[in-house]
Design a protein around this motif. Structure first.
Motif, PDB file in Angstrom:
ATOM      1  N   ALA A  99       8.873  53.574  24.556  1.00 15.58           N
ATOM      2  CA  ALA A  99       8.314  53.683  23.321  1.00 15.58           C
ATOM      3  C   ALA A  99       9.210  53.358  22.197  1.00 15.58           C
ATOM      4  CB  ALA A  99       7.894  55.352  23.486  1.00 15.58           C
ATOM      5  N   VAL A 100      10.435  53.387  22.151  1.00 17.27           N
ATOM      6  CA  VAL A 100      11.435  53.242  21.247  1.00 17.27           C
ATOM      7  C   VAL A 100      11.532  51.524  21.087  1.00 17.27           C
ATOM      8  CG1 VAL A 100      13.893  53.320  20.603  1.00 17.27           C
ATOM      9  CG2 VAL A 100      12.780  55.089  21.744  1.00 17.27           C
ATOM     10  N   ILE A 101      11.469  50.932  22.082  1.00 16.37           N
ATOM     11  CA  ILE A 101      11.353  49.589  22.422  1.00 16.37           C
ATOM     12  C   ILE A 101      10.093  48.994  21.357  1.00 16.37           C
ATOM     13  CG2 ILE A 101      11.175  47.585  23.964  1.00 16.37           C
ATOM     14  CD1 ILE A 101      13.253  48.586  25.719  1.00 16.37           C
ATOM     15  N   ASP A 102       8.890  49.675  21.717  1.00 19.69           N
ATOM     16  CA  ASP A 102       7.687  49.074  21.141  1.00 19.69           C
ATOM     17  C   ASP A 102       7.895  49.494  19.671  1.00 19.69           C
ATOM     18  OD1 ASP A 102       6.465  48.860  23.696  1.00 19.69           O
ATOM     19  OD2 ASP A 102       5.257  50.439  23.585  1.00 19.69           O
ATOM     20  N   GLU A 103       8.439  50.522  19.361  1.00 17.74           N
ATOM     21  CA  GLU A 103       8.542  50.529  18.013  1.00 17.74           C
ATOM     22  C   GLU A 103       9.651  49.729  17.311  1.00 17.74           C
ATOM     23  OE1 GLU A 103      10.072  54.487  15.983  1.00 17.74           O
ATOM     24  OE2 GLU A 103       8.731  55.089  17.152  1.00 17.74           O
ATOM     25  N   MET A 104      10.737  49.279  17.795  1.00 19.96           N
ATOM     26  CA  MET A 104      11.684  48.328  17.341  1.00 19.96           C
ATOM     27  C   MET A 104      10.921  46.865  17.326  1.00 19.96           C
ATOM     28  SD  MET A 104      15.085  49.587  18.843  1.00 19.96           S
ATOM     29  CE  MET A 104      16.031  48.131  18.342  1.00 19.96           C
ATOM     30  N   VAL A 105      10.029  46.591  18.439  1.00 17.99           N
ATOM     31  CA  VAL A 105       9.532  45.391  18.248  1.00 17.99           C
ATOM     32  C   VAL A 105       8.528  45.285  17.183  1.00 17.99           C
ATOM     33  CG1 VAL A 105       7.526  44.035  19.679  1.00 17.99           C
ATOM     34  CG2 VAL A 105       9.526  44.829  20.731  1.00 17.99           C
ATOM     35  N   SER A 106       7.685  46.055  16.824  1.00 18.18           N
ATOM     36  CA  SER A 106       6.685  46.308  15.643  1.00 18.18           C
ATOM     37  C   SER A 106       7.622  46.152  14.387  1.00 18.18           C
ATOM     38  CB  SER A 106       5.985  47.377  15.889  1.00 18.18           C
ATOM     39  OG  SER A 106       5.297  47.581  16.799  1.00 18.18           O
ATOM     40  N   PHE A 107       8.728  46.878  14.414  1.00 12.08           N
ATOM     41  CA  PHE A 107       9.531  46.701  13.138  1.00 12.08           C
ATOM     42  C   PHE A 107      10.046  45.209  13.005  1.00 12.08           C
ATOM     43  CE2 PHE A 107      13.854  47.050  11.133  1.00 12.08           C
ATOM     44  CZ  PHE A 107      13.411  47.328   9.997  1.00 12.08           C
ATOM     45  N   LYS A 108      10.571  44.744  14.055  1.00  7.99           N
ATOM     46  CA  LYS A 108      10.997  43.397  13.920  1.00  7.99           C
ATOM     47  C   LYS A 108       9.990  42.164  13.391  1.00  7.99           C
ATOM     48  CE  LYS A 108      15.211  44.431  15.107  1.00  7.99           C
ATOM     49  NZ  LYS A 108      16.195  44.716  14.134  1.00  7.99           N
ATOM     50  N   LEU A 109       8.779  42.588  14.267  1.00  5.54           N
ATOM     51  CA  LEU A 109       7.675  41.679  13.874  1.00  5.54           C
ATOM     52  C   LEU A 109       7.373  41.816  12.417  1.00  5.54           C
ATOM     53  CD1 LEU A 109       5.552  41.760  17.031  1.00  5.54           C
ATOM     54  CD2 LEU A 109       6.715  39.847  16.268  1.00  5.54           C
ATOM     55  N   SER A 110       7.385  43.012  11.878  1.00  2.00           N
ATOM     56  CA  SER A 110       7.291  43.167  10.464  1.00  2.00           C
ATOM     57  C   SER A 110       8.121  42.559   9.528  1.00  2.00           C
ATOM     58  CB  SER A 110       6.853  44.784  10.074  1.00  2.00           C
ATOM     59  OG  SER A 110       8.274  45.311   9.933  1.00  2.00           O
ATOM     60  N   LEU A 111       9.306  42.533  10.029  1.00  5.72           N
ATOM     61  CA  LEU A 111      10.281  41.866   9.192  1.00  5.72           C
ATOM     62  C   LEU A 111      10.029  40.311   8.844  1.00  5.72           C
ATOM     63  CD1 LEU A 111      13.877  43.189  10.390  1.00  5.72           C
ATOM     64  CD2 LEU A 111      12.628  43.671   8.115  1.00  5.72           C
ATOM     65  N   VAL A 112       9.370  39.719   9.860  1.00  4.58           N
ATOM     66  CA  VAL A 112       9.116  38.332   9.660  1.00  4.58           C
ATOM     67  C   VAL A 112       7.768  37.871   9.404  1.00  4.58           C
ATOM     68  CG1 VAL A 112      11.220  37.494  11.637  1.00  4.58           C
ATOM     69  CG2 VAL A 112       8.696  38.019  12.183  1.00  4.58           C
ATOM     70  N   GLY A 113       6.877  39.113   8.896  1.00  6.00           N
ATOM     71  CA  GLY A 113       5.592  38.834   8.540  1.00  6.00           C
ATOM     72  C   GLY A 113       4.583  38.959   9.593  1.00  6.00           C
ATOM     73  N   LEU A 114       5.039  39.153  10.683  1.00  9.71           N
ATOM     74  CA  LEU A 114       3.908  39.322  11.737  1.00  9.71           C
ATOM     75  C   LEU A 114       3.475  40.720  12.274  1.00  9.71           C
ATOM     76  CD1 LEU A 114       5.371  36.390  14.036  1.00  9.71           C
ATOM     77  CD2 LEU A 114       3.274  36.256  12.667  1.00  9.71           C
ATOM     78  N   ALA A 115       3.474  41.699  11.532  1.00 11.34           N
ATOM     79  CA  ALA A 115       2.999  42.941  11.725  1.00 11.34           C
ATOM     80  C   ALA A 115       1.404  42.804  12.238  1.00 11.34           C
ATOM     81  CB  ALA A 115       2.914  44.012  10.257  1.00 11.34           C
ATOM     82  N   GLY A 116       1.294  43.591  13.332  1.00  5.03           N
ATOM     83  CA  GLY A 116      -0.232  43.315  13.682  1.00  5.03           C
ATOM     84  C   GLY A 116      -0.369  42.233  14.870  1.00  5.03           C
ATOM     85  N   PHE A 117       0.432  41.316  15.068  1.00  2.25           N
ATOM     86  CA  PHE A 117       0.385  40.228  15.952  1.00  2.25           C
ATOM     87  C   PHE A 117       0.971  40.547  17.472  1.00  2.25           C
ATOM     88  CE2 PHE A 117      -0.409  38.537  11.829  1.00  2.25           C
ATOM     89  CZ  PHE A 117      -1.594  37.405  12.178  1.00  2.25           C
ATOM     90  N   GLU A 118       1.289  42.019  17.701  1.00  2.00           N
ATOM     91  CA  GLU A 118       1.866  42.378  18.755  1.00  2.00           C
ATOM     92  C   GLU A 118       1.293  41.704  20.059  1.00  2.00           C
ATOM     93  OE1 GLU A 118       1.560  44.294  16.409  1.00  2.00           O
ATOM     94  OE2 GLU A 118       3.538  45.332  15.964  1.00  2.00           O
ATOM     95  N   ALA A 119      -0.160  41.526  20.284  1.00  2.50           N
ATOM     96  CA  ALA A 119      -0.831  41.484  21.194  1.00  2.50           C
ATOM     97  C   ALA A 119      -1.300  39.904  21.225  1.00  2.50           C
ATOM     98  CB  ALA A 119      -1.970  42.329  21.616  1.00  2.50           C
ATOM     99  N   PHE A 120      -0.689  39.188  20.527  1.00  8.18           N
ATOM    100  CA  PHE A 120      -1.119  37.692  20.333  1.00  8.18           C
ATOM    101  C   PHE A 120      -0.213  36.861  21.484  1.00  8.18           C
ATOM    102  CE2 PHE A 120      -4.207  36.711  16.703  1.00  8.18           C
ATOM    103  CZ  PHE A 120      -4.379  37.984  16.517  1.00  8.18           C
TER     104      PHE A 120
END
Ligand SMILES: Nc1ncnc2c1ncn2[C@@H]1O[C@H](COP(=O)(O)OP(=O)(O)OP(=O)(O)O)[C@@H](O)[C@H]1O
Ligand SMILES: [Mg+2]
Length: 258
Positions: A118-139
Motif C-alpha cells: 500500500a505504501v509502494i502504491d502511494e509512492m508510485v502515484s506520487f512519483k507519477l504526479s511529479l512527472v505530470g502523469l497523475a491518474g495514468f497508473e493503469a496505462f
C-alpha cells in the motif's frame, strides 16, 4: 544551482573496449547540484562514460570518485550502495511493455525496499504526479505518446529518491516543445530531490537552458577538448571543434535558445 562541493571526480580516465581505446586522460569534476552535460559527436564514447559512472564498465586506467570514495576500488557491496543512490534513464529508455506504468515505477521499490504494497502504491502515484502523469497508473506504455513514455521512465528513475540522476539523450525523438518541457521537469526534479544531474545530449537549446557544467569528448583526438559551463565555453573557448559544436557550425558566439 551547482555548488563547489565535488560529487563525482573523474581522474586520468582511460575507456577501452578490449585493445580499442575510446578515450584517454579524462579529468573533470561534477559538483553537487550541477547539471552536467556530456557533449560530443556520435560514437565518441558518451554513453560509455556514463557506464563508467554507474558501475557497468570498469576503467582501463584512472579513477571515478564519489566524494572521497574510489568507486571502482570499493568492495562490491559498497559500490552497490552508491549505485542505489543513482537513478538512470537509459538511451533506449525502455519501460517494460507488458507492465502498467504503476508496475514499472514500483519495480525498484519492490526490489530495493521492504515497504508494504500500500505504501509502494502511494509512492508510485506520487512519483507519477511529479512527472505530470497523475491518474495514468493503469496505462500501458503502448497507450502513451513518446513524451509521456519518457516522463514515465523518469518517474521510475526517481522512484528511490536518488542523489544522482543519469540521463542518456532524454529528449531524443521528442518535438521541441516536449523537449523544453522535459528540461523544465529536470530542473524541478533537481530542486525537489536536491540531486546532481548528468546528461548526455546533443540539444544545444537544452545545453544552454539548463547545464551548469560540461565535458566535450572528441573521437578523433580520443580525449576531452574542454570542460566547464557551456555558456562560458561558448564565449571563451578557442578550440575550433568545440566552437563548431557549440555554434552548430556558424561560429556565432551569442547564445541561441531556439
Ligand atoms: N559493448 C561494446 N563492445 C565493443 N565496443 C563498443 C561497445 N559499446 C560501444 N562500443 C563502441 O564504443 C564506441 C562509443 O560508443 P558509445 O555508445 O559510448 O558512443 P556515444 O558517444 O554514446 O554515441 P551516440 O551519440 O551514437 O549514442 C563506438 O565506436 C561503439 O561501437
Ligand atoms: Mg550514446
Amino acid at each position: 544551482m551547482g555548488t563547489n562541493v565535488p560529487a563525482i571526480t573523474v581522474t586520468g580516465l582511460t575507456m577501452a573496449y578490449g585493445s580499442f581505446v575510446l578515450q584517454r586522460d579524462l579529468d573533470f569534476t561534477i559538483n553537487r547540484g550541477d547539471i552536467f552535460v556530456i557533449m560530443g559527436g556520435s560514437g565518441c564514447g558518451k554513453s560509455t562514460l556514463l557506464r563508467h559512472m554507474i558501475g557497468l564498465k570498469q576503467p582501463a586506467a584512472g579513477s571515478v570518485r564519489y566524494g572521497d570514495a574510489d568507486f571502482w576500488n570499493l568492495a562490491d557491496e559498497d559500490r552497490a550502495a552508491i549505485i542505489r543512490r543513482a537513478g538512470v534513464l537509459y538511451q533506449s529508455g525502455a519501460l517494460w511493455s507488458s507492465m502498467t506504468l504503476a508496475e514499472n515505477v514500483a519495480l525498484p521499490l519492490q526490489h530495493y525496499t521492504d515497504l508494504a504494497p500500500a505504501v509502494i502504491d502511494e509512492m508510485v502515484s506520487f512519483k507519477l504526479s511529479l512527472v505530470g502523469l497523475a491518474g495514468f497508473e493503469a496505462f500501458y506504455p503502448s497507450e502513451l505518446s513518446g513524451g509521456m513514455r519518457k516522463r514515465a521512465a523518469l518517474a521510475r528513475a526517481i522512484a528511490l529518491d536518488p542523489d544522482f540522476l543519469f540521463f542518456d539523450e532524454p529528449s531524443a525523438g521528442l518535438d521541441p516543445i516536449s523537449a523544453r518541457n522535459l528540461d523544465q521537469l529536470i530542473l524541478e526534479l533537481r530542486e525537489s530531490l536536491g540531486a546532481t544531474v548528468v546528461i548526455v545530449t546533443h540539444e544545444l537549446a537544452s545545453i544552454y537552458a539548463i547545464a551548469t557544467n560540461s565535458v566535450f569528448l572528441d573521437s578523433e583526438a580520443r580525449t576531452m577538448l574542454a570542460t566547464g559551463d557551456p555558456k562560458t565555453l561558448l564565449r571563451e573557448c578557442t578550440n575550433p571543434t568545440v566552437l563548431n559544436f557549440l555554434t552548430r557550425g556558424t561560429g556565432q558566439r551569442e547564445v541561441r535558445t531556439v
